[in-house]
Design a protein around this motif. Structure first.
Motif, PDB file in Angstrom:
ATOM      1  N   VAL A 101       0.839  -1.251   0.079  1.00 20.63           N
ATOM      2  CA  VAL A 101       0.076   0.026  -0.035  1.00 20.63           C
ATOM      3  C   VAL A 101       0.989   1.239   0.028  1.00 20.63           C
ATOM      4  N   GLN A 102       2.100   1.398   0.821  1.00 21.26           N
ATOM      5  CA  GLN A 102       2.774   2.289   1.129  1.00 21.26           C
ATOM      6  C   GLN A 102       3.544   2.914  -0.107  1.00 21.26           C
ATOM      7  N   THR A 103       3.953   1.731  -0.900  1.00 21.72           N
ATOM      8  CA  THR A 103       4.620   1.990  -2.227  1.00 21.72           C
ATOM      9  C   THR A 103       3.705   2.392  -3.448  1.00 21.72           C
ATOM     10  N   ARG A 104       2.622   1.729  -3.672  1.00 18.91           N
ATOM     11  CA  ARG A 104       1.771   1.797  -4.565  1.00 18.91           C
ATOM     12  C   ARG A 104       1.010   3.267  -4.595  1.00 18.91           C
ATOM     13  N   ALA A 105       1.226   3.998  -3.380  1.00 17.95           N
ATOM     14  CA  ALA A 105       0.636   5.218  -3.538  1.00 17.95           C
ATOM     15  C   ALA A 105       1.444   6.114  -4.184  1.00 17.95           C
ATOM     16  N   ARG A 106       2.774   5.851  -4.326  1.00 16.70           N
ATOM     17  CA  ARG A 106       3.572   6.798  -5.190  1.00 16.70           C
ATOM     18  C   ARG A 106       4.351   6.083  -6.381  1.00 16.70           C
TER      19      ARG A 106
ATOM     20  N   THR B  57       7.899   5.802   6.979  1.00 19.60           N
ATOM     21  CA  THR B  57       6.593   5.873   6.488  1.00 19.60           C
ATOM     22  C   THR B  57       5.861   7.330   7.070  1.00 19.60           C
ATOM     23  N   ALA B  63      -1.220  11.075   1.143  1.00 21.31           N
ATOM     24  CA  ALA B  63      -0.883   9.689   0.867  1.00 21.31           C
ATOM     25  C   ALA B  63       0.292   8.953   1.544  1.00 21.31           C
ATOM     26  N   LEU B  64       0.214   7.775   1.746  1.00 30.25           N
ATOM     27  CA  LEU B  64       1.270   7.084   2.441  1.00 30.25           C
ATOM     28  C   LEU B  64       2.599   7.089   1.474  1.00 30.25           C
ATOM     29  N   ALA B  65       3.797   7.121   2.068  1.00 26.89           N
ATOM     30  CA  ALA B  65       4.775   7.362   1.367  1.00 26.89           C
ATOM     31  C   ALA B  65       6.054   7.009   2.182  1.00 26.89           C
ATOM     32  N   ARG B  66       7.096   6.122   1.570  1.00 24.05           N
ATOM     33  CA  ARG B  66       8.440   6.102   2.367  1.00 24.05           C
ATOM     34  C   ARG B  66       9.205   7.238   2.030  1.00 24.05           C
ATOM     35  N   LEU B  69      12.447   6.904   0.140  1.00 28.31           N
ATOM     36  CA  LEU B  69      12.293   7.094  -1.289  1.00 28.31           C
ATOM     37  C   LEU B  69      11.949   8.226  -1.939  1.00 28.31           C
ATOM     38  N   SER B 118       0.939   4.140   8.830  1.00 28.56           N
ATOM     39  CA  SER B 118       0.343   3.514   8.009  1.00 28.56           C
ATOM     40  C   SER B 118      -1.239   2.932   8.565  1.00 28.56           C
ATOM     41  N   GLU B 136      -2.718  -6.736   5.692  1.00 28.81           N
ATOM     42  CA  GLU B 136      -2.064  -6.378   4.335  1.00 28.81           C
ATOM     43  C   GLU B 136      -1.195  -5.106   4.500  1.00 28.81           C
ATOM     44  N   VAL B 137      -1.932  -4.126   5.030  1.00 28.47           N
ATOM     45  CA  VAL B 137      -1.270  -2.702   5.468  1.00 28.47           C
ATOM     46  C   VAL B 137       0.133  -3.099   6.334  1.00 28.47           C
ATOM     47  N   GLY B 140       3.691  -4.006   4.848  1.00 28.74           N
ATOM     48  CA  GLY B 140       4.618  -3.070   4.262  1.00 28.74           C
ATOM     49  C   GLY B 140       5.788  -2.681   5.322  1.00 28.74           C
TER      50      GLY B 140
END
Lengths: 269, 169
Positions: A101-106, B57, B63-66, B69, B118, B136-137, B140
């Protein structure tokens, strides 16, 4: 784990991005969501002198339908595609396996195609569905079939000065059925083996990821139920399964036989 | 539209947890380092620096992001939320944070900041999220000491309390 120094350009429109890409040649990389490229940069597996950020180009942000195909431009994220209400049934099955979920968002759809990881789900789907990649450089546009686009492990048909403008995925037809499954160490990690299947009438088409350097495609005009185990065994031995850190070649062949049977049963039931 | 030179620092302005702030960054500066070293928001933790562990995160524009990255220059003009945004006020934790405390959902706490972001995002978007979605969440994120079961229990408890409108759980 810090990238080597690079110049950064935030492009406002596609012609500016393409001009910069043309001028910098092989030293430049296009940056979209950065979910694959960022890791490559941080590990210094890639050391471009210039990053061209395309994520602010509005014209590349919206999915559209055109000539019985879904056109997904370069800035569309995997999450945006997944949230589409009338999503292609194969993509609806495969996208939840694409990263987290966290990587699909970007992370973008086209970025995953451009990265061309052998075990990634989106290249596998594009190959199964006979999709196309729309490529653009400063002066030219060209379209490449998925089967010709992937040239090797993380190697594509893109040349210096070119970028992916969009990918085109044929819309699903009523008589087509689709299935997808994979095995990885953790949900969202890269697949050890991923398999996608499509049936249209008697014709059965299968793609396998995570084994060869590019998605492997097989098609049978007809395949009797009794012949499925032999056909999958032949397929498993015909591919270039290798031992690596994640799995043995033998385990990969075993997965191909088992996952292959699961997806064939799903599209045939 | 100008190219930002690799060897120079550039001003990056963001809205961090509701406040307009700015700092300086070379193009290669990771957003994690920008948050911690330039903006002194050290709640976001840095683990693997290649997008795998999930400790860093955050939310970028909702929106969620690393954050490892992303480069600071990419988020110029963006709205950023980190773990510091979760507590409603000083000395008071959010429902989710309180549930983590109640269920011992952290030991060393290194992965916690990212996991909280998250799960907070999940429960905000899907109040009815069940165990499958939570798992599922959570996939990550890597946690190397708590084990995931208390985290799942905390998330389920927080979800139930939030549905009941228990803001002071």
């Amino acid at each position: 784990m810090k990238p080597a120094p690079f110049d950064y350009l935030r492009a406002d429109d596609i012609s500016a991005a393409l001009s910069a890409l043309h001028d910098a040649g092989e030293d430049a990389r296009v940056l979209a969501g950065g979910q694959s490229l960022g890791a490559m940069l941080n590990m210094r597996l890639a050391k471009p002198s210039l990053l061209i950020d395309i994520m602010h180009i509005e014209a590349l942000g919206a999915i559209r339908e055109e000539k019985a195909a879904l056109v997904i431009p370069a800035c569309v994220t995997q999450e945006a595609l997944l949230r589409r209400s009338d999503l292609h049934p194969l993509l609806a099955k495969a996208l939840p396996w694409t990263g987290h979920v966290q990587t699909r968002a970007r992370g973008t759809v086209c970025g995953s195609i451009a990265h061309a990881d052998p075990s990634a789900e989106l290249p596998l789907c594009l190959a199964l569905l006979g999709g196309e990649v729309s490529i653009r450089s400063r002066r030219k546009r060209r379209t490449v079939q998925a089967a010709d686009f992937f040239r090797g492990m993380m190697l594509t048909d893109l040349r210096p000065g070119e970028m992916i403008e969009a990918v085109r995925i044929p819309l699903a037809r009523k008589n087509q059925r689709f299935a997808f499954t994979e095995i990885g160490r953790r949900h969202g990690d890269f697949a050890i083996v991923a398999v996608a299947a499509m049936r249209e009438g008697d014709t059965l088409r299968l793609t396998v990821g995570g084994v060869n350097d590019t998605p492997a495609i097989r098609e049978w005009a007809t395949l009797d139920t009794a012949d499925i185990p032999d056909a999958l065994n032949d397929l498993a031995w015909s591919l270039d399964a290798r031992d690596d850190l994640h799995a043995t070649a033998r385990y990969r062949r075993d997965l191909m036989r088992n996952l292959g049977r699961i997806v064939i049963e799903e599209v045939s039931s | 539209m100008t190219t930002l030179a690799a060897t120079e620092t550039h001003t990056v302005r963001v809205r961090l947890n509701g406040r307009a702030v700015e700092g300086r960054a070379t193009p290669r500066m990771l957003l994690t380092d920008f948050l911690r070293h330039e903006l002194h928001a050290t709640g976001t933790h840095v683990g693997c620096e290649h997008g795998v562990c999930g400790a860093c995160t955050i939310r970028i524009d909702g929106a969620l992001a690393r954050s490892c990255l992303a480069y600071a220059v990419q988020v110029d003009g963006a709205t950023i939320e980190t773990v510091e945004s979760l507590a409603p006020e000083r000395g008071r934790l959010s429902v989710l944070q309180t549930a983590f405390q109640r269920h011992h959902a952290l030991q060393c706490g290194f992965c916690t900041a990212g996991i909280l972001m998250s799960l907070d995002t999940l429960l905000g978007a899907e109040p009815d999220a069940g165990e499958d979605r939570i798992r599922e969440v959570l996939a990550g994120h890597l946690c190397r000491c708590t084990g995931y079961q208390p985290i799942i229990r905390a998330a389920l408890d927080a979800a139930a309390r939030l549905r009941e409108g228990d803001a002071d759980a």
